[in-house]
Design a protein around this motif. Sequence first.
Motif, PDB file in Angstrom:
ATOM      1  N   ASP A   1       0.889  -1.160   0.000  1.00 23.26           N
ATOM      2  CA  ASP A   1       0.000   0.000   0.000  1.00 23.26           C
ATOM      3  C   ASP A   1       0.923   1.205   0.000  1.00 23.26           C
ATOM      4  N   LEU A   2       0.736   2.115  -0.938  1.00 26.28           N
ATOM      5  CA  LEU A   2       1.613   3.267  -1.063  1.00 26.28           C
ATOM      6  C   LEU A   2       1.587   4.137   0.191  1.00 26.28           C
ATOM      7  N   ASN A   3       0.426   4.249   0.806  1.00 19.99           N
ATOM      8  CA  ASN A   3       0.258   5.051   2.020  1.00 19.99           C
ATOM      9  C   ASN A   3      -0.233   4.123   3.124  1.00 19.99           C
ATOM     10  N   LEU A   4       0.665   3.737   3.980  1.00 22.08           N
ATOM     11  CA  LEU A   4       0.367   2.767   5.027  1.00 22.08           C
ATOM     12  C   LEU A   4       0.084   3.498   6.338  1.00 22.08           C
ATOM     13  N   ASP A   5      -1.182   3.652   6.652  1.00 21.49           N
ATOM     14  CA  ASP A   5      -1.604   4.319   7.886  1.00 21.49           C
ATOM     15  C   ASP A   5      -0.908   5.665   8.064  1.00 21.49           C
ATOM     16  N   GLY A   6      -0.861   6.432   6.968  1.00 21.83           N
ATOM     17  CA  GLY A   6      -0.277   7.768   7.009  1.00 21.83           C
ATOM     18  C   GLY A   6       1.207   7.845   6.703  1.00 21.83           C
ATOM     19  N   GLN A   7       1.873   6.711   6.548  1.00 21.76           N
ATOM     20  CA  GLN A   7       3.300   6.703   6.226  1.00 21.76           C
ATOM     21  C   GLN A   7       3.502   6.139   4.830  1.00 21.76           C
ATOM     22  N   LYS A   8       4.315   6.815   4.032  1.00 21.18           N
ATOM     23  CA  LYS A   8       4.644   6.331   2.694  1.00 21.18           C
ATOM     24  C   LYS A   8       5.572   5.126   2.810  1.00 21.18           C
ATOM     25  N   THR A   9       5.389   4.161   1.930  1.00 16.94           N
ATOM     26  CA  THR A   9       6.182   2.926   1.971  1.00 16.94           C
ATOM     27  C   THR A   9       7.381   2.975   1.019  1.00 16.94           C
ATOM     28  N   PHE A  10       7.779   4.162   0.601  1.00 14.77           N
ATOM     29  CA  PHE A  10       8.869   4.296  -0.361  1.00 14.77           C
ATOM     30  C   PHE A  10      10.175   3.682   0.139  1.00 14.77           C
ATOM     31  N   ALA A  11      10.512   3.873   1.410  1.00 12.30           N
ATOM     32  CA  ALA A  11      11.768   3.328   1.950  1.00 12.30           C
ATOM     33  C   ALA A  11      11.757   1.797   1.909  1.00 12.30           C
ATOM     34  N   ILE A  12      10.616   1.199   2.202  1.00 10.92           N
ATOM     35  CA  ILE A  12      10.511  -0.263   2.131  1.00 10.92           C
ATOM     36  C   ILE A  12      10.688  -0.714   0.689  1.00 10.92           C
ATOM     37  N   ALA A  13      10.021  -0.046  -0.235  1.00 11.09           N
ATOM     38  CA  ALA A  13      10.135  -0.402  -1.660  1.00 11.09           C
ATOM     39  C   ALA A  13      11.578  -0.273  -2.134  1.00 11.09           C
ATOM     40  N   GLU A  14      12.247   0.811  -1.784  1.00  2.01           N
ATOM     41  CA  GLU A  14      13.636   1.017  -2.206  1.00  2.01           C
ATOM     42  C   GLU A  14      14.546  -0.084  -1.686  1.00  2.01           C
ATOM     43  N   ALA A  15      14.363  -0.476  -0.425  1.00  2.92           N
ATOM     44  CA  ALA A  15      15.186  -1.546   0.148  1.00  2.92           C
ATOM     45  C   ALA A  15      14.935  -2.868  -0.566  1.00  2.92           C
ATOM     46  N   LEU A  16      13.679  -3.147  -0.882  1.00  2.00           N
ATOM     47  CA  LEU A  16      13.351  -4.395  -1.586  1.00  2.00           C
ATOM     48  C   LEU A  16      13.929  -4.407  -2.992  1.00  2.00           C
ATOM     49  N   ILE A  17      13.786  -3.308  -3.702  1.00  2.00           N
ATOM     50  CA  ILE A  17      14.307  -3.224  -5.073  1.00  2.00           C
ATOM     51  C   ILE A  17      15.823  -3.353  -5.065  1.00  2.00           C
TER      52      ILE A  17
END
Length: 126
Positions: free
Chosen positions: A62-78
């Motif tokens: 979810d791009l917006n997880l309870d008010g927090q963007k998940t970009f850092a998680i996505a970057e680490a996974l990529i």
Amino acid sequence: MTVAKTDLAGRRVLVIEDEWTISALLQDMLADIGCEVIGSASRFDDAAEKARSLRFDVAILDLNLDGQKTFAIAEALIERGAAVVFSTGYGAAGVPESLRQVPLLPKPFQQWDLERALRAALSLAS
């Protein structure tokens, strides 16, 4: 319910979604196409921990997880070569340029939208 035989069958998926109904719908659809949900999270810290510790083929974030963007998680996974899909009701607005290649699963979605996004993510990570 019969599981469809698709090229996605057997894929291991991590579901990160803060809305219970959407998470349940995703998990049902994933089961219908033969994927295995290996974990789910609805809070950022739990999501980050599961993204680090679990083994999976693709993560739906979810791009917006309870008010927090998940970009850092996505970057680490990529960075480690994992496939990622962003689930969002807002389109690509606000997605950093560095993550614009991540396939989007628009909310609301149908099963074929999910399958398309998973295939796109897996082909990028290959």
